[in-house]
Design a protein around this motif. Structure first.
Motif, PDB file in Angstrom:
ATOM      1  N   ASP A   1      34.547  78.803 -66.573  1.00 29.18           N
ATOM      2  CA  ASP A   1      35.635  79.679 -67.003  1.00 29.18           C
ATOM      3  C   ASP A   1      36.602  80.030 -65.871  1.00 29.18           C
ATOM      4  N   ILE A   2      36.263  79.676 -64.648  1.00 29.94           N
ATOM      5  CA  ILE A   2      37.115  80.035 -63.517  1.00 29.94           C
ATOM      6  C   ILE A   2      38.317  79.091 -63.466  1.00 29.94           C
ATOM      7  N   ALA A   3      39.519  79.675 -63.464  1.00 25.41           N
ATOM      8  CA  ALA A   3      40.743  78.873 -63.506  1.00 25.41           C
ATOM      9  C   ALA A   3      41.767  79.430 -62.534  1.00 25.41           C
ATOM     10  N   GLY A   4      42.806  78.628 -62.264  1.00 24.75           N
ATOM     11  CA  GLY A   4      43.874  79.049 -61.376  1.00 24.75           C
ATOM     12  C   GLY A   4      43.896  78.212 -60.107  1.00 24.75           C
ATOM     13  N   GLU A   5      44.802  78.554 -59.205  1.00 27.50           N
ATOM     14  CA  GLU A   5      44.972  77.797 -57.958  1.00 27.50           C
ATOM     15  C   GLU A   5      44.479  78.596 -56.767  1.00 27.50           C
ATOM     16  N   VAL A   6      43.858  77.896 -55.819  1.00 29.03           N
ATOM     17  CA  VAL A   6      43.438  78.459 -54.534  1.00 29.03           C
ATOM     18  C   VAL A   6      43.971  77.541 -53.442  1.00 29.03           C
ATOM     19  N   SER A   7      44.684  78.101 -52.482  1.00 27.26           N
ATOM     20  CA  SER A   7      45.244  77.298 -51.390  1.00 27.26           C
ATOM     21  C   SER A   7      44.381  77.420 -50.142  1.00 27.26           C
TER      22      SER A   7
ATOM     23  N   LEU B   1      39.833  74.828 -62.229  1.00 31.86           N
ATOM     24  CA  LEU B   1      40.246  75.319 -60.911  1.00 31.86           C
ATOM     25  C   LEU B   1      41.070  74.260 -60.188  1.00 31.86           C
ATOM     26  N   SER B   2      42.145  74.687 -59.521  1.00 34.72           N
ATOM     27  CA  SER B   2      42.996  73.778 -58.754  1.00 34.72           C
ATOM     28  C   SER B   2      43.029  74.232 -57.301  1.00 34.72           C
ATOM     29  N   ILE B   3      42.871  73.289 -56.374  1.00 33.33           N
ATOM     30  CA  ILE B   3      42.888  73.618 -54.941  1.00 33.33           C
ATOM     31  C   ILE B   3      44.067  72.904 -54.295  1.00 33.33           C
ATOM     32  N   ARG B   4      44.886  73.682 -53.612  1.00 35.74           N
ATOM     33  CA  ARG B   4      46.047  73.128 -52.903  1.00 35.74           C
ATOM     34  C   ARG B   4      45.744  73.135 -51.410  1.00 35.74           C
ATOM     35  N   MET B   5      45.883  71.987 -50.761  1.00 35.94           N
ATOM     36  CA  MET B   5      45.606  71.860 -49.331  1.00 35.94           C
ATOM     37  C   MET B   5      46.880  71.965 -48.508  1.00 35.94           C
ATOM     38  N   LEU B   6      46.784  72.692 -47.385  1.00 36.76           N
ATOM     39  CA  LEU B   6      47.880  72.816 -46.427  1.00 36.76           C
ATOM     40  C   LEU B   6      47.350  72.384 -45.066  1.00 36.76           C
ATOM     41  N   SER B   7      47.885  71.322 -44.527  1.00 38.28           N
ATOM     42  CA  SER B   7      47.433  70.835 -43.230  1.00 38.28           C
ATOM     43  C   SER B   7      48.158  71.590 -42.127  1.00 38.28           C
ATOM     44  N   SER B   8      47.435  72.487 -41.469  1.00 39.41           N
ATOM     45  CA  SER B   8      48.030  73.314 -40.415  1.00 39.41           C
ATOM     46  C   SER B   8      46.924  73.979 -39.622  1.00 39.41           C
TER      47      SER B   8
ATOM     48  N   ASP C   1      49.773  81.123 -41.318  1.00 41.14           N
ATOM     49  CA  ASP C   1      49.756  80.686 -42.707  1.00 41.14           C
ATOM     50  C   ASP C   1      49.149  81.761 -43.601  1.00 41.14           C
ATOM     51  N   LEU C   2      48.100  82.409 -43.097  1.00 42.95           N
ATOM     52  CA  LEU C   2      47.469  83.471 -43.866  1.00 42.95           C
ATOM     53  C   LEU C   2      48.272  84.762 -43.785  1.00 42.95           C
ATOM     54  N   ALA C   3      48.759  85.081 -42.592  1.00 42.54           N
ATOM     55  CA  ALA C   3      49.510  86.322 -42.409  1.00 42.54           C
ATOM     56  C   ALA C   3      50.748  86.344 -43.296  1.00 42.54           C
ATOM     57  N   ARG C   4      51.374  85.181 -43.495  1.00 38.53           N
ATOM     58  CA  ARG C   4      52.568  85.092 -44.345  1.00 38.53           C
ATOM     59  C   ARG C   4      52.208  84.893 -45.813  1.00 38.53           C
ATOM     60  N   ARG C   5      50.917  84.875 -46.116  1.00 40.35           N
ATOM     61  CA  ARG C   5      50.435  84.655 -47.482  1.00 40.35           C
ATOM     62  C   ARG C   5      50.765  83.249 -47.978  1.00 40.35           C
ATOM     63  N   ASP C   6      50.870  82.292 -47.044  1.00 39.68           N
ATOM     64  CA  ASP C   6      51.096  80.912 -47.446  1.00 39.68           C
ATOM     65  C   ASP C   6      49.811  80.254 -47.943  1.00 39.68           C
ATOM     66  N   ALA C   7      48.671  80.847 -47.608  1.00 36.84           N
ATOM     67  CA  ALA C   7      47.388  80.280 -48.017  1.00 36.84           C
ATOM     68  C   ALA C   7      46.417  81.409 -48.335  1.00 36.84           C
ATOM     69  N   ASP C   8      45.414  81.071 -49.155  1.00 36.99           N
ATOM     70  CA  ASP C   8      44.379  82.041 -49.516  1.00 36.99           C
ATOM     71  C   ASP C   8      43.205  82.008 -48.547  1.00 36.99           C
ATOM     72  N   ILE C   9      42.872  80.807 -48.066  1.00 33.18           N
ATOM     73  CA  ILE C   9      41.712  80.622 -47.194  1.00 33.18           C
ATOM     74  C   ILE C   9      42.117  79.716 -46.032  1.00 33.18           C
ATOM     75  N   ALA C  10      41.619  80.016 -44.844  1.00 33.17           N
ATOM     76  CA  ALA C  10      41.878  79.173 -43.677  1.00 33.17           C
ATOM     77  C   ALA C  10      40.561  78.819 -42.989  1.00 33.17           C
ATOM     78  N   ILE C  11      40.499  77.609 -42.446  1.00 33.58           N
ATOM     79  CA  ILE C  11      39.384  77.191 -41.595  1.00 33.58           C
ATOM     80  C   ILE C  11      39.938  77.080 -40.190  1.00 33.58           C
ATOM     81  N   ARG C  12      39.403  77.877 -39.277  1.00 32.79           N
ATOM     82  CA  ARG C  12      39.965  77.968 -37.926  1.00 32.79           C
ATOM     83  C   ARG C  12      38.853  77.958 -36.876  1.00 32.79           C
TER      84      ARG C  12
ATOM     85  N   VAL D   1      35.631  79.027 -54.090  1.00 34.26           N
ATOM     86  CA  VAL D   1      36.084  78.051 -53.112  1.00 34.26           C
ATOM     87  C   VAL D   1      35.589  78.425 -51.716  1.00 34.26           C
ATOM     88  N   TYR D   2      35.658  79.705 -51.391  1.00 36.59           N
ATOM     89  CA  TYR D   2      35.223  80.217 -50.092  1.00 36.59           C
ATOM     90  C   TYR D   2      33.753  79.850 -49.838  1.00 36.59           C
ATOM     91  N   ASP D   3      32.893  80.117 -50.819  1.00 34.14           N
ATOM     92  CA  ASP D   3      31.470  79.828 -50.661  1.00 34.14           C
ATOM     93  C   ASP D   3      31.200  78.330 -50.598  1.00 34.14           C
TER      94      ASP D   3
END
Length: 297
Positions: A95-101, A127-134, A139-150, A285-287
């Motif tokens: 039932d989980i739907a929507g986009e996660v960046s 569920l849809s996942i949008r990838m941002l290569s950066s 990216d997070l501070a500007r709300r360009d993405a929901d999750i970051a790997i750093r 997505v986070y988990d």
């Protein structure tokens, strides 16, 4: 060898996780909707049953101890497993739907995020996942993405960072390149090996020096602003580069240039906005990312 199974309360583990993640007993109490003294008692009880100290208490608050950081990885895995078990049992994942960046360097996108997308396409097809290569935390501070790997923990107060694992990097080169060039055994021989990196060689030079390896700026060739391109240049036989051991071990065409030197460890942080932790799709997505990243250890 006989292993003793320690019996502990899962609520105490949850208190440990929340305190490590938020940095304070009061914040953990708010997250778990309980009182600060309760959190303190639960952590003390967990420390007693495990026979370890999980936090150091200082003027600046609580700091996770070395053994606490080791246990934190296992506790994270337990929490993730419990979360997925609950979703699967209730059928909620469908039932989980929507986009996660998600934002990460391009190599991590291809090696970690893509497998997560493939997995969630079956478990949560809406569920849809949008990838941002950066690699910019902005990216997070500007709300360009929901999750970051750093690889660096952010210091913005509205972001929550979770230390998922620690990867290790060593100098690697293509076996064909080393067969042709020769395998360096001395500092003098090393000076003839081209180094592949980005436009800022200073950090690589410093890291190498910390591990007893002397390289100079003149050795750097073919700079690239893409982690994937650096890998491609190394595999094409054009030089050596600092690459993560956890991924290179699956690539038989690559070889550690200095197998006797200890690898360089670097943390892997999973970052999101504090208020987004309550989103079911972002939590899923986070988990899943945390599980995939930890599986590379």
């Amino acid at each position: 060898m006989n292993w003793q199974v320690i019996d502990y309360d899962w609520n105490h583990v949850r208190a440990f996780l929340a305190t490590a993640k938020t940095g304070s007993l009061s914040a953990a109490a708010r997250e778990l909707r309980t009182s600060q003294p309760t959190i303190g008692r639960q952590i003390a009880a967990l420390e007693q049953v495990l026979g370890v100290i999980l936090f150091e208490r200082g003027r600046r608050g609580l700091t996770v101890t070395a053994v606490g950081r080791q246990l934190l990885q296992h506790a994270d895995a337990m929490a993730t497993a419990a979360h997925w078990m609950s979703l699967t049992a209730s059928g909620q994942s469908q039932d989980i739907a929507g986009e996660v960046s998600v934002t990460a360097v391009d190599f991590i996108c291809s090696q970690v995020v893509v497998p997560v997308i493939r997995r969630l396409a079956v478990e949560a097809p809406a569920l849809s996942i949008r990838m941002l290569s950066s690699n910019a935390i902005q990216d997070l501070a500007r709300r360009d993405a929901d999750i970051a790997i750093r690889h660096v923990r952010p210091d913005q107060p509205d972001l929550v960072a979770r230390l998922v694992t620690t990867y290790h990097a060593s100098f690697y080169a293509a076996r064909s390149f080393l067969d042709r060039q020769g395998r360096p055994r001395t500092a003098e021989e090393l000076k003839s090996i081209p180094v592949i990196g980005n436009d800022e060689p200073e950090p690589f030079i410093r890291i190498a020096a910390e591990h007893g390896i002397s390289i100079c700026e003149d050795q750097f060739r073919h700079p690239a602003n893409s982690a994937t391109l650096i890998w491609d240049l190394v595999r094409a036989g054009l030089g050596m580069a600092f690459l993560p051991d956890e991924f290179c071990r699956d690539m038989p065409d690559l070889e550690r240039v200095f197998p006797d030197h200890a690898p360089f460890g670097f943390p892997v942080w999973l970052v999101t906005h504090r208020e987004l932790q309550t989103s079911r799709r972002i939590r899923m997505v986070y988990d899943a990312l945390a599980e995939e990243l930890a599986a590379r250890r």
